[in-house]
Design an enzyme around this catalytic site. Structure first.
Site, PDB file in Angstrom:
ATOM      1  N   TRP A   1       0.879  -1.184   0.000  1.00 41.58           N
ATOM      2  CA  TRP A   1       0.000   0.000   0.000  1.00 41.58           C
ATOM      3  C   TRP A   1       0.914   1.231   0.000  1.00 41.58           C
ATOM      4  CZ3 TRP A   1      -1.891   2.738   4.851  1.00 41.58           C
ATOM      5  CH2 TRP A   1      -2.874   3.683   4.551  1.00 41.58           C
TER       6      TRP A   1
ATOM      7  N   LYS B   1     -12.956  -1.073   6.168  1.00 43.27           N
ATOM      8  CA  LYS B   1     -13.516  -1.915   5.085  1.00 43.27           C
ATOM      9  C   LYS B   1     -14.484  -2.955   5.637  1.00 43.27           C
ATOM     10  CE  LYS B   1      -9.697  -0.225   3.310  1.00 43.27           C
ATOM     11  NZ  LYS B   1      -9.306   0.489   2.159  1.00 43.27           N
TER      12      LYS B   1
ATOM     13  N   ASP C   1      -0.290  -5.167   9.556  1.00 43.93           N
ATOM     14  CA  ASP C   1      -1.314  -4.210   9.150  1.00 43.93           C
ATOM     15  C   ASP C   1      -2.536  -5.028   8.749  1.00 43.93           C
ATOM     16  OD1 ASP C   1      -2.948  -2.292   8.149  1.00 43.93           O
ATOM     17  OD2 ASP C   1      -1.539  -1.516   6.646  1.00 43.93           O
TER      18      ASP C   1
HETATM   19  N1  KET Z   1      -3.573  -0.555   5.371  1.00 45.57           N
HETATM   20  C1  KET Z   1      -3.794  -1.016   4.128  1.00 45.57           C
HETATM   21  C2  KET Z   1      -3.041  -2.204   3.662  1.00 45.57           C
HETATM   22  C3  KET Z   1      -4.723  -0.374   3.304  1.00 45.57           C
HETATM   23  O1  KET Z   1      -4.937  -0.857   2.096  1.00 45.57           O
HETATM   24  C4  KET Z   1      -5.417   0.770   3.772  1.00 45.57           C
HETATM   25  C5  KET Z   1      -6.342   1.485   2.900  1.00 45.57           C
HETATM   26  C6  KET Z   1      -5.161   1.184   5.089  1.00 45.57           C
HETATM   27  C7  KET Z   1      -4.225   0.515   5.845  1.00 45.57           C
HETATM   28  C8  KET Z   1      -5.812   2.352   5.725  1.00 45.57           C
HETATM   29  O2  KET Z   1      -7.158   2.419   5.727  1.00 45.57           O
HETATM   30  P1  KET Z   1      -7.943   3.320   6.789  1.00 45.57           P
HETATM   31  O3  KET Z   1      -9.080   3.887   6.032  1.00 45.57           O
HETATM   32  O4  KET Z   1      -7.026   4.372   7.300  1.00 45.57           O
HETATM   33  O5  KET Z   1      -8.347   2.367   7.852  1.00 45.57           O
HETATM   34  N2  KET Z   1      -6.390   1.359   1.643  1.00 45.57           N
HETATM   35  C9  KET Z   1      -7.340   1.932   0.685  1.00 45.57           C
HETATM   36  C10 KET Z   1      -7.714   3.357   0.919  1.00 45.57           C
HETATM   37  C11 KET Z   1      -6.578   4.317   1.042  1.00 45.57           C
HETATM   38  O6  KET Z   1      -5.639   4.302   0.233  1.00 45.57           O
HETATM   39  O7  KET Z   1      -6.624   5.129   1.985  1.00 45.57           O
HETATM   40  C12 KET Z   1      -6.816   1.700  -0.725  1.00 45.57           C
HETATM   41  O8  KET Z   1      -5.724   1.128  -0.904  1.00 45.57           O
HETATM   42  O9  KET Z   1      -7.538   2.057  -1.673  1.00 45.57           O
END
Ligand code: KET
Length: 418
Positions: A142, A260, A224
């Protein structure tokens, strides 16, 4: 605002010297999608669930919890610096399992998974010895990981993870990098499940091998977990790697997100936990986590955590939640098959079977940056430049359009992820 007179007598501000920064690799594309007015536009960029009509979906279990909160007259008081303790306890149980004794876990509520990564990164940045201030992240990972940990003063290095030629895990490369190229006492970041962006996870046997090498190298494991429930549809199964590492004796650190799996994206709801060896360690670590949080944002928001607490503490709602999460994973899984079928129907002769063998929210298609750019500029399909498609953005209505466009840009060309 500080300003100074120029020779012409006008004033200049230091703001004139602020350089334009680049848009975010993921959220910048989401913004471009919002700004696009073409009626055919498709959003397969951000990992956010959409229902079969293409609309964001609030889980009925979440709605029920909100109603319970409203009816109970829930107040809007500040949470403590480390958040709602009852929520944190339930959240940790959800991740680590009901059997684990978590009495020596230092844990705080965070601003979703990003906030958890950031607080954890800050903690490592402050307290790792200076010759170990390194974090190893998978290649690819990510995109925000690199920025978060870099901002915490950690040196970010990549380890081999994915082999584009086999569209699978490069286990040998990964084990070799851990064994030969990582400094003892540093941190390795692992995606707990549904690796983003590749959709490719180690098997449990492979996790065991990975765990052994990491243990020999004395590395701290930073999991993570942003997709628990999205890989298999079963949150318990998706916690298997984390639980294996804990049972093997790793004192793991976990960044947990409910964005998610609970559909609580904008509520910013997560936890950070650090498994300590005893009560003294826990007390000291907790005190430091609070010292990191207080000057940053004081205390976390309470709505999302109240929802998760309400759902997870009610047997009926919890069971309903598990079904609804499984339903999301199932719809995403069926879109994998549908996309591959449609690609064949419209004449693509590529082997797209990696799309159906991957898991989680994304298809890591193997399309190049140039192909993606054409998909966006000519077909108004918005996705990240690494060739990743968020499958939740696909539905019965747009799948044929997407398949035709992908066929048009990939026909006769190689598709191998960079
Ligand atoms: N870790 C991973 C691996 C991840 O894909 C995301 C979010 C997050 C943490 C953080 O998500 P949060 O909303 O802070 O709980 N990924 C998606 C959204 C983004 O980039 O913020 C994505 O990859 O589309």
């Amino acid at each position: 605002m500080s300003s100074s007179a120029t020779e012409e007598g006008t004033t200049t501000s230091f703001l004139n010297e602020v350089p334009m920064g680049p848009p975010d690799a993921i959220l910048g594309i989401a913004q471009a999608f919002r700004e696009c007015d073409n009626p055919n536009k498709v959003n397969v960029c951000v990992g956010a669930y959409r229902d079969s009509e293409g609309s964001p979906w609030v889980l009925p279990a979440v709605r029920s919890a909100e109603k319970i909160l409203l009816d109970s007259g829930a107040k809007k008081e500040y949470a403590p610096i480390d958040g709602d303790a009852a929520y944190v306890k339930l959240a940790l149980k959800f991740a680590y399992g009901p059997e684990l004794d978590l009495s020596t876990a230092a844990a705080v509520q965070t601003l979703s998974g990003t906030g958890a990564c950031r607080i954890g990164g800050e903690f490592f940045g402050r307290f790792l010895p200076s010759d170990s201030k390194k974090i190893y992240v998978p290649n690819p990972t990510w995109g925000n990981h690199v920025k978060i940990f870099g901002a915490c003063g950690l040196e970010v290095q990549r380890y081999r993870y994915y082999d584009p030629k086999t569209n699978g895990l490069d286990l040998d490369g990964m084990l070799e990098d851990i064994n030969d190229n990582m400094s003892e006492g540093s941190v390795i970041l692992l995606h707990a499940c549904a690796h983003n962006p590749t959709g490719c996870d180690p098997t449990l046997e492979q996790w065991k091998e990975i765990s052994d090498v990491i243990q020999r190298k004395n590395l701290y494991v930073f999991f993570d977990s942003a997709y628990q429930g999205f890989a298999s549809g079963d949150a318990e199964k998706d916690a298997a790697a984390l639980r294996l590492f804990v049972s093997e004796g790793h004192k793991v650190v976990l960044a947990q997100s409910f964005a998610k799996n609970f559909g609580l994206y904008g509520e910013r709801c997560g936890t950070l936990s650090i498994l300590c060896e005893n009560a003294n360690q826990k007390a000291a670590v907790m005190s430091q986590l609070k010292l990191i949080i207080r000057p940053m944002y004081s205390s976390p928001p309470i709505h999302g955590s109240s929802i998760v607490r309400t759902v997870l503490s009610d047997d009926e709602l919890r069971a309903q939640y598990y079904d609804e999460c499984a339903g999301m994973a199932e719809r995403i899984g069926s879109m994998r098959g549908l996309l591959v079928d449609k690609l064949k129907d419209v004449g693509s002769t590529h082997d797209w079977s990696h799309i159906t063998s991957q898991i989680g929210m994304f298809a890591f298609t193997g399309m190049s940056k140039e192909m993606v750019e054409t998909l966006t500029s000519e077909y108004f399909i918005f996705m990240t430049l690494d060739g990743r498609i968020s499958l939740a953005g696909i539905n019965d209505k747009n799948v044929e359009y997407i398949a035709k466009a992908i066929h048009a840009v990939t026909d006769g060309k190689s598709i191998v992820a960079a």
